[in-house]
Design an enzyme around this catalytic site. Structure first.
Site, short mmCIF file in Angstrom:
data_model
loop_
_atom_site.label_atom_id
_atom_site.label_comp_id
_atom_site.label_asym_id
_atom_site.label_seq_id
_atom_site.Cartn_x
_atom_site.Cartn_y
_atom_site.Cartn_z
N ILE A 20 -4.81 2.82 -0.81
CA ILE A 20 -5.27 2.74 -1.96
C ILE A 20 -5.13 1.05 -2.88
O ILE A 20 -4.47 0.51 -1.84
CB ILE A 20 -4.68 3.18 -2.65
CG1 ILE A 20 -3.12 2.94 -3.66
CG2 ILE A 20 -5.15 4.94 -3.30
CD1 ILE A 20 -2.66 3.67 -5.27
N CYS A 65 -12.32 -3.60 -6.37
CA CYS A 65 -11.19 -4.37 -7.48
C CYS A 65 -11.29 -4.64 -8.69
O CYS A 65 -12.17 -4.71 -9.31
CB CYS A 65 -11.89 -5.79 -6.78
SG CYS A 65 -10.73 -6.95 -7.62
N ALA A 93 -4.78 -10.33 -11.83
CA ALA A 93 -5.83 -10.35 -11.99
C ALA A 93 -6.79 -11.77 -11.83
O ALA A 93 -7.04 -12.76 -12.73
CB ALA A 93 -5.76 -10.32 -13.92
N SER A 127 -5.39 -7.77 1.95
CA SER A 127 -5.88 -8.78 1.75
C SER A 127 -5.71 -9.10 0.17
O SER A 127 -4.86 -8.15 -0.42
CB SER A 127 -7.28 -8.16 1.81
OG SER A 127 -8.20 -9.90 1.16
N LYS A 161 -12.95 -0.01 1.29
CA LYS A 161 -11.74 -0.17 0.81
C LYS A 161 -11.63 0.95 -0.81
O LYS A 161 -12.28 0.02 -1.60
CB LYS A 161 -10.95 -1.66 0.39
CG LYS A 161 -9.78 -1.23 0.51
CD LYS A 161 -8.66 -2.84 -0.26
CE LYS A 161 -7.26 -2.36 -0.17
NZ LYS A 161 -6.90 -4.16 0.45
N ASN A 192 -14.52 -4.29 0.74
CA ASN A 192 -13.56 -3.50 -1.04
C ASN A 192 -14.82 -3.52 -2.38
O ASN A 192 -15.01 -4.65 -2.57
CB ASN A 192 -12.63 -5.35 -1.65
CG ASN A 192 -11.76 -5.07 -2.59
OD1 ASN A 192 -11.79 -3.59 -3.02
ND2 ASN A 192 -11.13 -6.29 -3.09
#
Length: 303
Positions: free
Chosen positions: A192, A131, A70, A21, A166, A128
């Site tokens: 990871i 992040c 970012a 992703s 994740k 997720n």
């Protein structure tokens, strides 16, 4: 002939290669380079409850053997994804996809996953909690076992499809967090995500990225990813998707020997749009060199 197929939490895949992703969008840009149906599956762009513009620019910084991003989860929001992206995707990708979901509260995660769980094209939900480049949410859920477990339970309570969590490498004990997710009902673990990195513009005496820090990915993080995949696969009884610095067929095999059932390819897609195609086409010859007849036989062979 080498059998490349794997079974990922009940989802049959012709091979274990999955674009990660954030590096493959919704597949639309890549379908013009090659027939993306050769992929095992792909994890589409991280989706949140509401549309997000993302972080201010600049968002990208180059590094030795990698990059920092970012982007900040820029996406059109789950309703747009369901109404527009998934129907379009069905026209050019004819296998189940992995839906990557992010959130800023437990309720956000549950809301988005409940909606995507109803979509026919979605085979697995990838939640997720890792992040590193957004404020309020994201990695904060993935750095504490109790918080990661809370998100897992909330998502599992409203979904029927397999849920993979994740995880972030930016923690002291990856196993404790993975086990907390497993105990909370997770069907699998993906790891990871990116590491936390930073670059400084020497002339400006300012960070290169407007967000100051971001997610470090690329070849340089591969050994860390292999180590964490090994640790988690040995400690947990649920499948692992390995991710982090994968760019060759040999990397895929190494990640699977460490314990991964499927292997995601991230930053390599941004360097070479044919990265996943080349890996898949190279896998049979690499397997033959190593005496591997069935790729699934090598999952977790390292003691």
């Amino acid at each position: 002939m080498v059998d490349l197929s794997v079974n990922l939490a009940g989802m049959h895949m012709d091979n274990p290669v999955v674009p990660a992703s954030g590096t493959f969008g919704f597949g639309n840009e890549f379908k013009d380079f090659y027939d993306i149906n050769i992929l095992g599956s792909f994890s589409f762009k991280g989706t949140t409850k509401d549309a997000r513009f993302g972080n201010p620019t600049p968002r990208i910084a180059e590094c030795k053997n990698g990059m920092i991003n970012a982007v900040g989860l820029q996406n059109p929001g789950v309703h747009h994804v369901i109404e527009h992206e998934l129907p379009q995707m069905k026209k050019y990708f004819h296998k189940p996809v992995i839906a990557n979901v992010s959130g800023f509260s437990v309720e956000d995660y549950a809301y988005t996953c409940e909606l995507l769980d109803k979509e026919e094209q979605v085979g697995i939900l990838e939640v997720n909690v890792s992040c590193p480049n957004v404020h309020g949410g994201g990695m904060s859920f993935g750095t504490d076992p109790a918080c990661a477990a809370e998100v897992t339970r909330a998502v599992k309570s409203v979904t029927a499809k397999p849920v993979f969590i994740k995880l972030s490498p930016n923690v002291t004990d990856i196993v404790a967090i993975a086990k907390a997710c497993e105990e909370a009902g997770a069907d699998g673990i993906c790891l990871i995500n990116t590491m936390l990195g930073m670059r400084i513009d020497l002339k400006r005496r300012q960070p290169v990225i407007a967000n100051k820090m971001g997610g470090f990915s690329g070849d340089a993080i591969f050994p860390v990813a292999v180590r964490m995949v090994y640790q988690v696969s040995k400690a947990c009884n649920i499948p692992v998707m390995g991710c982090g610095g994968v760019s060759t067929a040999q990397d895929v095999i190494e990640m699977m020997m460490a314990g991964a059932t499927a292997v995601q390819v991230g930053a390599a897609n941004l360097v070479d749009p044919y990265a996943c195609k080349n890996i898949i086409e190279s896998l049979p010859a690499e397997c033959e060199k190593l005496g591997i007849d069935k790729l699934s036989d090598i999952i977790g062979v390292i003691d």
